[in-house]
Write a protein that holds these residues in place. Structure first.
Motif, mmCIF file in Angstrom:
data_model
loop_
_atom_site.group_PDB
_atom_site.id
_atom_site.type_symbol
_atom_site.label_atom_id
_atom_site.label_comp_id
_atom_site.label_asym_id
_atom_site.label_seq_id
_atom_site.Cartn_x
_atom_site.Cartn_y
_atom_site.Cartn_z
ATOM 1 N N VAL A 1 82.172 51.860 58.156
ATOM 2 C CA VAL A 1 82.707 51.051 56.956
ATOM 3 C C VAL A 1 81.979 49.575 56.967
ATOM 4 C CG1 VAL A 1 84.773 49.722 55.966
ATOM 5 C CG2 VAL A 1 84.653 51.778 56.786
ATOM 6 N N ARG B 1 79.860 49.307 53.906
ATOM 7 C CA ARG B 1 80.417 48.789 52.730
ATOM 8 C C ARG B 1 80.322 47.265 52.872
ATOM 9 N NH1 ARG B 1 83.401 51.810 49.306
ATOM 10 N NH2 ARG B 1 83.048 50.073 48.144
ATOM 11 N N HIS B 2 80.325 46.572 53.878
ATOM 12 C CA HIS B 2 80.525 45.346 54.264
ATOM 13 C C HIS B 2 79.203 44.228 54.285
ATOM 14 C CE1 HIS B 2 82.230 41.447 55.993
ATOM 15 N NE2 HIS B 2 83.288 41.916 55.312
ATOM 16 N N ARG B 3 79.437 43.024 53.643
ATOM 17 C CA ARG B 3 78.404 42.120 53.517
ATOM 18 C C ARG B 3 77.740 41.897 54.859
ATOM 19 N NH1 ARG B 3 80.531 36.116 52.602
ATOM 20 N NH2 ARG B 3 82.219 37.710 51.992
ATOM 21 N N LEU B 4 78.469 41.988 56.156
ATOM 22 C CA LEU B 4 78.086 41.722 57.392
ATOM 23 C C LEU B 4 77.277 42.744 57.873
ATOM 24 C CD1 LEU B 4 80.538 40.292 59.701
ATOM 25 C CD2 LEU B 4 78.228 39.581 59.670
ATOM 26 N N PRO C 1 70.965 29.103 51.113
ATOM 27 C CA PRO C 1 70.772 29.865 49.937
ATOM 28 C C PRO C 1 71.829 30.311 49.144
ATOM 29 C CG PRO C 1 69.292 30.670 51.748
ATOM 30 C CD PRO C 1 70.540 29.892 52.287
ATOM 31 N N THR C 2 72.953 30.861 49.896
ATOM 32 C CA THR C 2 74.165 31.687 49.060
ATOM 33 C C THR C 2 74.878 30.376 48.246
ATOM 34 O OG1 THR C 2 74.317 33.028 50.914
ATOM 35 C CG2 THR C 2 76.149 32.994 49.057
ATOM 36 N N GLY D 1 58.806 41.739 51.896
ATOM 37 C CA GLY D 1 59.226 41.207 53.368
ATOM 38 C C GLY D 1 60.059 40.020 53.114
ATOM 39 N N HIS D 2 59.859 39.275 51.963
ATOM 40 C CA HIS D 2 60.289 37.829 51.868
ATOM 41 C C HIS D 2 61.256 38.067 50.391
ATOM 42 C CE1 HIS D 2 59.948 33.296 51.864
ATOM 43 N NE2 HIS D 2 61.093 33.762 52.008
ATOM 44 N N ALA E 1 66.677 35.828 55.578
ATOM 45 C CA ALA E 1 66.937 34.624 55.296
ATOM 46 C C ALA E 1 67.044 34.129 53.940
ATOM 47 C CB ALA E 1 66.056 33.608 56.261
ATOM 48 N N PHE E 2 66.136 34.611 53.402
ATOM 49 C CA PHE E 2 66.111 34.152 51.793
ATOM 50 C C PHE E 2 67.355 34.471 51.077
ATOM 51 C CE2 PHE E 2 64.999 35.802 47.468
ATOM 52 C CZ PHE E 2 64.544 34.655 46.896
ATOM 53 N N SER E 3 68.154 35.921 51.509
ATOM 54 C CA SER E 3 69.255 36.035 50.878
ATOM 55 C C SER E 3 70.373 35.309 51.241
ATOM 56 C CB SER E 3 69.275 37.383 51.072
ATOM 57 O OG SER E 3 70.007 37.928 52.141
ATOM 58 N N GLY E 4 70.137 34.574 52.281
ATOM 59 C CA GLY E 4 71.270 33.756 52.737
ATOM 60 C C GLY E 4 71.727 34.161 54.072
ATOM 61 N N ALA F 1 63.301 38.157 54.504
ATOM 62 C CA ALA F 1 64.091 38.718 53.276
ATOM 63 C C ALA F 1 65.619 38.221 53.442
ATOM 64 C CB ALA F 1 63.735 39.916 52.745
ATOM 65 N N ASP G 1 65.282 45.029 58.646
ATOM 66 C CA ASP G 1 64.334 45.552 58.006
ATOM 67 C C ASP G 1 63.094 44.487 57.739
ATOM 68 O OD1 ASP G 1 62.554 46.881 56.308
ATOM 69 O OD2 ASP G 1 63.507 46.839 54.448
ATOM 70 N N PHE H 1 75.576 44.633 55.716
ATOM 71 C CA PHE H 1 74.294 44.721 54.922
ATOM 72 C C PHE H 1 73.426 43.691 55.509
ATOM 73 C CE2 PHE H 1 72.232 42.983 50.899
ATOM 74 C CZ PHE H 1 71.471 44.257 50.709
ATOM 75 N N GLU I 1 66.343 27.875 52.228
ATOM 76 C CA GLU I 1 66.248 28.673 53.508
ATOM 77 C C GLU I 1 65.894 27.662 54.834
ATOM 78 O OE1 GLU I 1 63.029 32.103 52.800
ATOM 79 O OE2 GLU I 1 63.214 30.901 51.061
ATOM 80 N N ARG J 1 72.828 29.376 45.387
ATOM 81 C CA ARG J 1 72.538 30.447 44.241
ATOM 82 C C ARG J 1 74.085 30.283 43.312
ATOM 83 N NH1 ARG J 1 70.846 34.508 47.915
ATOM 84 N NH2 ARG J 1 68.303 34.023 47.811
ATOM 85 N N ARG K 1 71.383 45.154 58.328
ATOM 86 C CA ARG K 1 70.503 45.933 57.970
ATOM 87 C C ARG K 1 69.100 45.400 57.343
ATOM 88 N NH1 ARG K 1 71.756 49.914 54.271
ATOM 89 N NH2 ARG K 1 73.702 48.912 53.237
ATOM 90 N N VAL K 2 69.466 44.085 56.411
ATOM 91 C CA VAL K 2 68.440 43.499 56.037
ATOM 92 C C VAL K 2 67.687 42.977 57.033
ATOM 93 C CG1 VAL K 2 67.743 41.944 54.364
ATOM 94 C CG2 VAL K 2 69.516 43.198 53.693
ATOM 95 N N GLY L 1 84.022 40.146 50.935
ATOM 96 C CA GLY L 1 83.046 40.711 51.979
ATOM 97 C C GLY L 1 82.720 42.058 51.647
#
Lengths: 360, 505
Positions: free
Chosen positions: A218, A222-225, B323-324, B340-341, A240-243, A238, A234, A227, B303, B327, A230-231, B367
Motif C-alpha cells: 500500500v 498508493r501513498h505519497r511517501l 517546492p510543495t 531527470g530533473h 527534489a524538484f517535486s518537493g 526530479a 529513479d 511515491f 529546491e 506550488r 520511488r521517484v 497522503g
C-alpha cells in the motif's frame, strides 16, 4: 563484438522472468558445483528443493518454512523501501540483534511476573531497539554526509559484541549453572512468542510479516511517501524538484527498515530461538538483502523470494546432514542466486547485440 | 564552375528503426560557407559524422577534390583535411590549452614549439588565446577557440562547425564570424550547422535543408527570409505567436537582494538580485549558460530555499518554503533539464504528472494518491499540448525531447500558475513545437499570470518578453522594456565578450 544496447522501455516480461531464470541457472551451476564435490547433483538439488515440502519428514520441515521465512520477509520489506530510494542499509543484521536484545531485556526484567502486557511491551521494545540502531547511520548521514553502507555495516559488528556481552554478562541465566545464554523465554509464558496453531510454525512474527507485506504494498503503490521513495530512486533531482525532502526520506527509510528488523529480532528471540545466546543471529539480516533483490524490491515478490530462500535454508540443512555437503557449499549456492539475479537484471533495461560495433 | 572540394552523392545511412540519411547529395566548393539546416532529428549530425569518419554510410559515395573519399576513422578524415568543432567540447579542465591541443593531434610537436604555433594561429585569425592557461578557467567562448585552433593547426580544407554559437555572447559571435570569414577568404570551406537562421543569413553563402533525412531544398540564405527557411525545415507554415499588449497588474513576485552561495564547485553564486514581477507580464532573462540560470530557478522553485526577506509572493515571505508549499500558493517552475530533473525518466507519464501535480490538481488525498485522477490529468496534458505518445503508461524516457518538453511545460501550464518561471522552454525542441510552447506561455500571461522566461535564445526572448534582463556572473541587470532593445545592448548586458577584446588583426 558484443554490445549492450539500452532498451527504450524496460522490458516487463524480462523483469518477471529474471528471477525464474536466476533460479534455473543457480540449479544448473549449483548442480555442477555439487558434482565437482563428488555428490550426485540431481539428488542434491532434489534434497534442497523437494525434501522439505514433499519428503517423508515434510510434517517436521514444512513449519520451518514459516519460521525461517518470516524474519526474512520482515527485514526484506524494510530494506526494499530504502533500496528503492538508493538508501543502502546493509546493517539489518545489527538492527535485528538489537531488536532481540531490547525485547528480551524487557521480558527478562519482568521475570517471573506473569502479565498479558509483557509480550506486547517486548515487541515495542524490540521495534524501538532496531529503530534506534538504524538511526545512528541515518542521523550521521543526514548531519555529516557519512556513508550509510559503511556505518550500518560496521554497527553489525558492534551489535554482535553487545550480544556476546549480554549473553555472557547482564542477561545470563542466573540459574544456568554458568553456561552462557539467557533464561529460556519459551519457558516463561508471558514472554513466549508461542505457535498460534500447534504444528504449523505460525507465530506472531509470521502474522507481522504478512502485515508488513500489505503495508509495503500500500505504501509503495498508493501513498505519497512510497511515491517519494520511488521517484528518489529513479531521479533524485526530479524528486527534489517535486518537493521531496531527502533528509527526511533517509530518516524514514532507515528508521523503517531498522524497526522491522528489530521486530524480526524480538519475535525470533521470544519464539523459535527462545534465548539470547552468543550465536543467536544466523545471518537473516544479510540474507534478507538477497531476498529483497530476488523479490525485485516488490512486497509480493519478497514474500515469494523469502519462501524460496527459506526452502534453500531448510533443504541445505537436510543436504548437509543427509549428503554430507559442506555448509560453505550451501552458502555458495545461495550466493549464486543473487549473483545470477543481478546479472540477468541487466537485461531488463538492456539488450544484447551481437555484431559490429557501431560508432554513433 | 570550379571543381567542388567535397561532393556527396546519394549518401544513405539507416539505424535500426530509423533512416537517418536517405539519398543525400551536396557539393561544397573551396572557400564556400555552406549551411546545413534542419530540425532536431533531420539527420544533420549523421551526415557530418559520415564526412568526419565517425559513421560509415550504408551506400553512396563521397569525393574529395575529385578523389574517392571514405574515411574509416576521424584521423583519416583529419589527414584528408577535414576538421570538426563539436557542439560539446572534449577538453580536460585540469590541463593547459597547449596540452589539450597536443592531446588531440597526431604527431604533436614539442610543447614549446606548439605553444608558439598556437600563439601564431590565434594572432593570425583574431582568436585571442594564451597557450599556458588552464582550460578549467576559460569561458565557453574561449574553450571553443581551443577547439577551433586545434583544427586550424592541421590546415583543414574543410571545417565543420556544429552549433558553434549556442554558447557565445553576441560579441563573441562577431569574433567567431570574423575568423570564419577570413578562413573562407583563404579558401577553407566551412560546413556550418545551426538552427539560428539569422546567423545563417549573415554568414553563409549557400544552404542545404534536410528534413527527415532527405534533402528538401537548397537556398541562398542572403536572399531568403528566415521565415521561408524555417518553413522549409518544418515543411509547413509556421504560426508566429501572437500577443495582445496589455496593462501589467499588481506585483506578484518580488526579489529583494537575493543571494545564494554556489551549490557546488561548478555552480554560480547569486549576487544581490532584485526585481519586481507584475501580473500579466513576461520578463525575459538572457545570459550565457552557467551565469546563474539554474541557481536562480532553484531559488525560485524552492529546491534551494533562501533566508527570510529575499523572496515575496503576493506580499508573503516565501524564502524558506520548499517546492510543495510554493506550488500550493501558485508559484510554479520548469527547470531546463527535462530528463531527470523536470521528469523522472523511468517513470510513466501518469507518474510524472503526479510529480508536480499532486497538490494543485488534488491528486493527493490525505497522503494517499489518486492514480486514476493522475492518469486523467496526464491525458489532458497530452491532448491539450499535442504530446505524441502511445499513452499515459509509457516511460518518460521513451518520448522525444520535444514531446517531453511539451509535456513538462504543459503539466505546469495546466495547473494555472500565478507565477510561472521556466528555464530554456524550447531548448532542443523543433520549430513547430517551440512555437506552440511560446504561444502557451503568452496565453498564460494574457490570462493574468506573471512569467519569467530564462533562455539563451535571444530571438525567443525578443519575441515573447515585455521586459528584458540579463544574468552575468550571478548578477541580474536592471530589467528594461524589451521593445526597441538592440542585440548590441543585449550583448553588453550579458557581459560583452567576457573581457576579451577582438585581437588586433
Amino acid at each position: 563484438m558484443i554490445a549492450l544496447e539500452k532498451r527504450p522501455e524496460p522490458s516487463r516480461a524480462f523483469s518477471l522472468a529474471a528471477p525464474l531464470l536466476a533460479v534455473a541457472a543457480t540449479m544448473f551451476f549449483g548442480g555442477v558445483l555439487f558434482a565437482l564435490l563428488g555428490k550426485d547433483p540431481f539428488e542434491a538439488i532434489q534434497t534442497i528443493f523437494w525434501e522439505p515440502l514433499f519428503g517423508q519428514h515434510w510434517r517436521y520441515y514444512s513449519p520451518q518454512l514459516l519460521i525461517k521465512g518470516a524474519p526474512l520477509v520482515l527485514i526484506a520489506i524494510g530494506l526494499s523501501l530504502g533500496f528503492k530510494a538508493g538508501i543502502w542499509n546493509i546493517g539489518a543484521e545489527g538492527q535485528y540483534i538489537m531488536g532481540a536484545l531490547f525485547g528480551a531485556g524487557v521480558g527478562l526484567a519482568f521475570y517471573p511476573t506473569e502479565s498479558v502486557f509483557i509480550f506486547p511491551l517486548m515487541v515495542l521494545a524490540g521495534a524501538l531497539g532496531g529503530w534506534l540502531w538504524a538511526m545512528i547511520p541515518a542521523v550521521l548521514k543526514v548531519k555529516f554526509g557519512t556513508n550509510e553502507i559503511l556505518v550500518s555495516l560496521m554497527l553489525v559488528y558492534v551489535a554482535e559484541q553487545f550480544l556476546a556481552s549480554m549473553a555472557l554478562g547482564l542477561m545470563r541465566n542466573p540459574q544456568g549453572m554458568g553456561f552462557p545464554g539467557s533464561r529460556n523465554l519459551q519457558q516463561y509464558a508471558s514472554a513466549h512468542n508461542a505457535e498460534l496453531l500447534s504444528g504449523t510454525g505460525m507465530h506472531w512474527g509470521v502474522v507481522a510479516a504478512f502485515i508488513a507485506v500489505i503495508f509495503g504494498y500500500v505504501l509503495l503503490a498508493r501513498h505519497r511517501l512510497g511515491f517519494a521513495i520511488r521517484v528518489t530512486g529513479d531521479a533524485p533531482r526530479a524528486a527534489a524538484f517535486s518537493g521531496v525532502n531527502p533528509a527526511r526520506l533517509v530518516l524514514f527509510c532507515l528508521g523503517m527498515s531498522g524497526l522491522l528488523a528489530g521486530l524480526a529480532g524480538v519475535f525470533e528471540v521470544a519464539g523459535p530461538a527462545g534465548q539470547v545466546t552468543i550465536d543467536f543471529n544466523v545471518g537473516y539480516g544479510f540474507t534478507a538483502i538477497i531476498v529483497a533483490f530476488l523479490g525485485r524490491l516488490h512486497p509480493v515478490g519478497i514474500l515469494l523470494a523469502a519462501a524460496l530462500m527459506a526452502l534453500t535454508y531448510i533443504g541445505g540443512d537436510i543436504a548437509q546432514s543427509k549428503l554430507q555437503l559442506p555448509a560453505a557449499a550451501i552458502q555458495v549456492f545461495q550466493g549464486m542466486l543473487l549473483f545470477f539475479l543481478l546479472a540477468l537484471d541487466l537485461f531488463t533495461n538492456y539488450r544484447l547485440r551481437l555484431g559490429r560495433k557501431e560508432v554513433v | 564552375m570550379t571543381q567542388p572540394l567535397l561532393s556527396l552523392t546519394s549518401l544513405t545511412k539507416a539505424y535500426p528503426g530509423v533512416i537517418a540519411n536517405s539519398d543525400v547529395s551536396l557539393k561544397i566548393a573551396p572557400g564556400e560557407v555552406h549551411a546545413l539546416l534542419g530540425e532536431n532529428g533531420a539527420g544533420k549530425s549523421t551526415l557530418v559524422k559520415m564526412i568526419y569518419g565517425l559513421v560509415k554510410p550504408d551506400s553512396g559515395q563521397m569525393q574529395m577534390n575529385g578523389q574517392p573519399f571514405a574515411p574509416a576513422e576521424p584521423s583519416a578524415a583529419r589527414t584528408a583535411g577535414v576538421g570538426m568543432v563539436f557542439q560539446h567540447f572534449s577538453l580536460f579542465d585540469a590541463m593547459s590549452v597547449a596540452e589539450n591541443i597536443a592531446l588531440g593531434m597526431e604527431n604533436a610537436p614539442k610543447l614549446g614549439a606548439l605553444s608558439a604555433q598556437i600563439s601564431a594561429v590565434s594572432e593570425e585569425y583574431g582568436l585571442p588565446l594564451s597557450p599556458d592557461r588552464i582550460v578549467g578557467d576559460l569561458s565557453a567562448g574561449e574553450r571553443q577557440r581551443v577547439e577551433i585552433i586545434r583544427c586550424l593547426l592541421q590546415n583543414p580544407k574543410l571545417l565543420i562547425m556544429d552549433e558553434p554559437t549556442s554558447v557565445l555572447t553576441p560579441q563573441e559571435v562577431e569574433i567567431l564570424f570574423k575568423t570564419l570569414r577570413k578562413l573562407s577568404a583563404e579558401g577553407t570551406a566551412i560546413l556550418y550547422i545551426s538552427h539560428k537562421l539569422e546567423e545563417i543569413r549573415t554568414l553563409c553563402d549557400t544552404a542545404t535543408v534536410l528534413r527527415l533525412g532527405k534533402v528538401v531544398g537548397h537556398c541562398t540564405p542572403r536572399e531568403t527570409t528566415t521565415r521561408e527557411m524555417a518553413e522549409l525545415m518544418v515543411g509547413k507554415l509556421l504560426q508566429t505567436p501572437t500577443r495582445a499588449g496589455q496593462q501589467a497588474g499588481d506585483v506578484v513576485l518580488s526579489l529583494t537582494g537575493l543571494r545564494a552561495p554556489a551549490p557546488n564547485a561548478f555552480g554560480m553564486a547569486l549576487k544581490d538580485i532584485s526585481l519586481e514581477l507584475r501580473a500579466g507580464e513576461v520578463l525575459g532573462i538572457g545570459g550565457v549558460a552557467g551565469n546563474g540560470q539554474d541557481e536562480l530557478l532553484a531559488a525560485l522553485s524552492g529546491e534551494r530555499p533562501v533566508p527570510r526577506g529575499m523572496v515575496h509572493f503576493k506580499g508573503e515571505d516565501i524564502g524558506p518554503l520548499g517546492p510543495t508549499a510554493r506550488r500550493e500558493r501558485g508559484l510554479l517552475t520548469a527547470p531546463e533539464e527535462r530528463m531527470g530533473h523536470a521528469a523522472a525518466p523511468d517513470m510513466s507519464l501518469t507518474e510524472n504528472a503526479m510529480l508536480t501535480g499532486a497538490v494543485r490538481e488534488g491528486l493527493d488525498k490525505g497522503g494517499f494518491l489518486d492514480w486514476p485522477a493522475a492518469t486523467r490529468f496526464a491525458q489532458s496534458i497530452i491532448d491539450k499540448f499535442d504530446v505524441r505518445t502511445p499513452g499515459t503508461h509509457v516511460a518518460a524516457r521513451s518520448l522525444s525531447g520535444g514531446n517531453l518538453q511539451k509535456f513538462v511545460i504543459g503539466r505546469e501550464v495546466m495547473q494555472r500558475p500565478e507565477v510561472f518561471v521556466v528555464n530554456q522552454p524550447t531548448w532542443g525542441v523543433d520549430a513547430s513545437a517551440a512555437a506552440a510552447i511560446r504561444q502557451a506561455l503568452l496565453d498564460l500571461a494574457k490570462n493574468g499570470a506573471a512569467l519569467i522566461v530564462i533562455s539563451q535564445d535571444l530571438d525567443e526572448l525578443m519575441e515573447i518578453s515585455d521586459r528584458f534582463a540579463a544574468l552575468n556572473e550571478g548578477r541580474l541587470s536592471e530589467p528594461r522594456p524589451a521593445q526597441g532593445i538592440t542585440v548590441e545592448e543585449i550583448g553588453l548586458l550579458m557581459g560583452g565578450a567576457h573581457g576579451m577584446e577582438v585581437a588586433h588583426v
